[in-house]
Scaffold this active site. Structure first.
Site, short mmCIF file in Angstrom:
data_model
loop_
_atom_site.label_atom_id
_atom_site.label_comp_id
_atom_site.label_asym_id
_atom_site.label_seq_id
_atom_site.Cartn_x
_atom_site.Cartn_y
_atom_site.Cartn_z
N ARG A 62 0.81 -1.23 0.00
CA ARG A 62 0.00 0.00 0.00
C ARG A 62 0.84 1.27 0.00
O ARG A 62 0.41 2.32 0.45
CB ARG A 62 -0.98 0.02 1.19
CG ARG A 62 -1.94 -1.14 1.19
CD ARG A 62 -3.08 -0.93 2.16
NE ARG A 62 -3.97 -2.06 2.13
CZ ARG A 62 -3.80 -3.16 2.85
NH1 ARG A 62 -2.77 -3.24 3.69
NH2 ARG A 62 -4.64 -4.15 2.76
N ASN B 14 -1.01 19.80 -20.32
CA ASN B 14 -1.28 18.96 -21.48
C ASN B 14 -1.39 19.75 -22.77
O ASN B 14 -1.96 19.26 -23.75
CB ASN B 14 -2.58 18.16 -21.25
CG ASN B 14 -2.43 17.19 -20.09
OD1 ASN B 14 -1.38 16.57 -19.92
ND2 ASN B 14 -3.46 17.09 -19.27
N HIS C 249 -1.14 17.96 -26.03
CA HIS C 249 -1.19 16.51 -25.78
C HIS C 249 -2.46 15.84 -26.29
O HIS C 249 -2.45 14.65 -26.58
CB HIS C 249 -1.02 16.23 -24.28
CG HIS C 249 0.40 16.40 -23.80
ND1 HIS C 249 1.10 17.59 -23.91
CD2 HIS C 249 1.28 15.52 -23.23
CE1 HIS C 249 2.32 17.43 -23.41
NE2 HIS C 249 2.45 16.20 -23.00
N HIS D 114 -1.70 12.64 -28.37
CA HIS D 114 -2.14 11.27 -28.08
C HIS D 114 -2.85 10.66 -29.29
O HIS D 114 -2.70 9.48 -29.57
CB HIS D 114 -3.04 11.25 -26.83
CG HIS D 114 -2.26 11.49 -25.58
ND1 HIS D 114 -2.81 12.05 -24.45
CD2 HIS D 114 -0.96 11.27 -25.27
CE1 HIS D 114 -1.88 12.16 -23.52
NE2 HIS D 114 -0.75 11.70 -23.99
N HIS E 213 7.24 10.74 -28.31
CA HIS E 213 6.22 11.52 -27.61
C HIS E 213 6.46 13.03 -27.88
O HIS E 213 5.53 13.77 -28.19
CB HIS E 213 6.29 11.23 -26.11
CG HIS E 213 5.30 11.98 -25.29
ND1 HIS E 213 3.94 11.84 -25.45
CD2 HIS E 213 5.48 12.90 -24.31
CE1 HIS E 213 3.32 12.64 -24.59
NE2 HIS E 213 4.22 13.30 -23.89
P1 NAD Z 1 12.27 6.53 -21.95
O1 NAD Z 1 12.21 6.33 -20.51
O2 NAD Z 1 11.85 5.42 -22.83
O3 NAD Z 1 13.75 6.98 -22.35
C1 NAD Z 1 14.04 7.23 -23.71
C2 NAD Z 1 15.25 6.41 -24.17
O4 NAD Z 1 16.42 6.98 -23.60
C3 NAD Z 1 15.21 4.97 -23.72
O5 NAD Z 1 15.73 4.16 -24.74
C4 NAD Z 1 16.15 4.96 -22.51
O6 NAD Z 1 16.72 3.72 -22.27
C5 NAD Z 1 17.18 5.96 -22.96
N1 NAD Z 1 17.92 6.62 -21.92
C6 NAD Z 1 17.53 6.95 -20.66
N2 NAD Z 1 18.48 7.69 -20.05
C7 NAD Z 1 19.49 7.80 -20.93
C8 NAD Z 1 20.73 8.46 -20.90
N3 NAD Z 1 21.11 9.19 -19.86
N4 NAD Z 1 21.55 8.38 -21.98
C9 NAD Z 1 21.15 7.68 -23.08
N5 NAD Z 1 19.97 7.06 -23.18
C10 NAD Z 1 19.16 7.12 -22.11
O7 NAD Z 1 11.41 7.80 -22.40
P2 NAD Z 1 11.26 9.26 -21.79
O8 NAD Z 1 11.15 10.16 -22.97
O9 NAD Z 1 12.24 9.54 -20.74
O10 NAD Z 1 9.83 9.19 -21.08
C11 NAD Z 1 8.66 8.85 -21.81
C12 NAD Z 1 7.66 8.25 -20.86
O11 NAD Z 1 7.35 9.23 -19.86
C13 NAD Z 1 6.36 7.85 -21.50
O12 NAD Z 1 6.00 6.57 -21.05
C14 NAD Z 1 5.37 8.90 -20.99
O13 NAD Z 1 4.07 8.37 -20.87
C15 NAD Z 1 5.94 9.25 -19.66
N6 NAD Z 1 5.59 10.59 -19.18
C16 NAD Z 1 5.13 10.69 -17.91
C17 NAD Z 1 4.82 11.92 -17.39
C18 NAD Z 1 4.37 12.03 -15.96
O14 NAD Z 1 3.98 13.12 -15.53
N7 NAD Z 1 4.46 10.97 -15.20
C19 NAD Z 1 4.99 13.08 -18.16
C20 NAD Z 1 5.47 12.95 -19.45
C21 NAD Z 1 5.77 11.69 -19.96
N1 GLY Z 2 2.83 15.68 -17.78
C1 GLY Z 2 1.53 16.05 -17.36
C2 GLY Z 2 1.36 16.09 -15.87
O1 GLY Z 2 2.25 15.79 -15.13
O2 GLY Z 2 0.31 16.43 -15.41
#
Ligand code: NAD
Ligand code: GLY
Length: 362
Positions: A118, A249, A252, A256, A269
């Site tokens: 939890r 967003n 976004h 999406h 993205h």
């Molecule tokens: P990711 O985590 O897939 O990383 C992108 C690529 O970079 C991957 O291949 C990873 O292995 C590589 N990588 C990571 N660190 C590295 C480094 N220092 N050097 C070289 N390569 C490296 O993608 P992302 O763009 O970081 O994140 C996208 C994800 O985030 C999506 O799933 C999206 O839904 C999510 N997201 C969440 C929020 C939130 O508020 N929680 C906001 C925006 C996006």
């Molecule tokens: N990336 C959108 C949020 O964190 O609300």
């Protein structure tokens, strides 16, 4: 090193710090012990990040779980692997899951932490620009479902966010740009996040493009600091997206739809968000919300960062239908975040189909 605070009112236990600086991995053991009373740590990462940085992250009493790399692994199977590892290593509730990677690892490990016993401690050590400026802050954690991205998730704030700018140097140009799309987003919403306007991120992005693409540590640290401050400001006012948080967003709703129509295989993205922001500016312009001068300046800024791919053509009717499947649709209505003056946006569902169709152009 810069220290920022996320401070959610009425939830003192949910306040946490964001530490931003260079070569922070070397000091991570000290930081995590300062912010968590855990005896044991489960570090969740992927094969790419492990190969690059495992040797630099030395935390005592830590078990490592190295997952496959990719958005397609942000699913139930890998969530189960994380929970299985927590059980296998007998983590207790006060112990800590550390997400070490980009947004995929951060979202998934955070969701595991939100449900393990939890809720156990959770720390984000973010290694992509997107994670450092956006996903590691604010507590949205999730996995994907076959019927939608981030469909299964929670709001679960970390105990600490550590953004080591030095890790950005290994990002390829495409990954750098995907993070920059979210940075541009903050420039267009800055005034809505925090008035009066403190940073003028828009001007900063116009003036520092070369240093940003050269990933100069001071410049990148400044960018991360500005974006995290703006995001924290929004999250502090509206943690669970009852209202204001929707401004994050911008672009976004379109993005999406683009990602779904192309099965998440064609664009990153950030590329989809950059295209989506252009479409949102088109809609604002058609509706007379912004003047031509700001429209041109904003479009030029997006163009100058060369993030939105050229030449994409979409079936507009299919695109429109796809937007209504977005999980952010409420009562069948889609929320659009639309620029309404420089660096300011409004959120509305009151849009005409014809105008939306016209806005779907690049
Ligand atoms: P990711 O985590 O897939 O990383 C992108 C690529 O970079 C991957 O291949 C990873 O292995 C590589 N990588 C990571 N660190 C590295 C480094 N220092 N050097 C070289 N390569 C490296 O993608 P992302 O763009 O970081 O994140 C996208 C994800 O985030 C999506 O799933 C999206 O839904 C999510 N997201 C969440 C929020 C939130 O508020 N929680 C906001 C925006 C996006
Ligand atoms: N990336 C959108 C949020 O964190 O609300």
């Amino acid at each position: 090193m810069e220290k920022l605070q996320v401070n959610i009112p009425h939830k003192a236990a949910y306040s946490y710090d964001i530490l931003i600086g260079t070569d922070l991995l070397a000091e991570a053991d000290e930081f995590v012990r300062q912010y968590s009373k855990a005896n044991k740590f489960l570090i969740v990462t992927n094969e790419t990040v492990a190969k690059l940085y495992r040797d630099l992250l030395n935390i005592d009493n830590a078990f490592w779980l190295v997952l496959k790399d990719g958005e397609e692994y942000k699913n139930f199977d890998n969530l189960k692997l994380i929970l299985d590892a927590a059980v296998e290593h007998r983590l207790e509730r006060k112990d800590c899951i550390i997400a070490f990677g980009g947004g995929v690892i951060g979202d998934m490990a955070g969701f595991a932490a939100s449900s393990y016993m939890r809720g156990c401690d959770f720390i984000q050590i973010s290694t992509t620009l997107l994670a450092q400026v956006d996903s590691s802050v604010g507590g949205k954690v999730a996995i994907n479902h076959e019927h939608g991205k981030n469909l299964i998730g929670a709001f679960y704030q970390p105990k600490l966010v550590l953004a080591d700018i030095s890790t950005l140097k290994t990002l390829d140009l495409r990954q750098l740009k995907t993070g920059l799309a979210e940075v541009l987003k903050y420039a267009f919403i800055e005034k809505s996040c925090a008035a009066p306007l403190y940073y003028r991120l828009f001007d900063f992005l116009q003036q520092n493009k070369k240093d940003i693409f050269d990933m100069k540590p001071d410049t990148m640290a400044k960018l991360v600091e500005i974006c995290c401050t703006l995001k924290a400001c929004v999250v502090n006012q509206d943690e669970t997206e009852k209202g204001l948080r929707a401004i994050l967003n911008l672009g976004h709703t379109y993005a999406h739809a683009i990602e779904n129509l192309t099965n998440y295989t064609v664009y990153t993205h950030g590329e989809a968000v950059a295209m989506g922001m252009k479409m949102a500016f088109n809609l604002s312009m058609t509706r007379g919300l912004i003047d031509k001068n700001y429209y041109n300046q904003a479009m030029e800024l997006i163009e100058s960062y060369d993030i939105a791919p050229k030449g994409a053509v979409f079936d507009k009717e299919k695109f429109y239908d796809e937007m209504f499947l977005d999980k952010k649709a409420q009562n069948g209505k889609v929320r659009f975040v639309l620029p309404d003056s420089p660096y300011n946006v409004l959120v509305t569902s009151d849009v005409e189909k014809q105008q939306v169709l016209e806005s779907i152009k690049l």
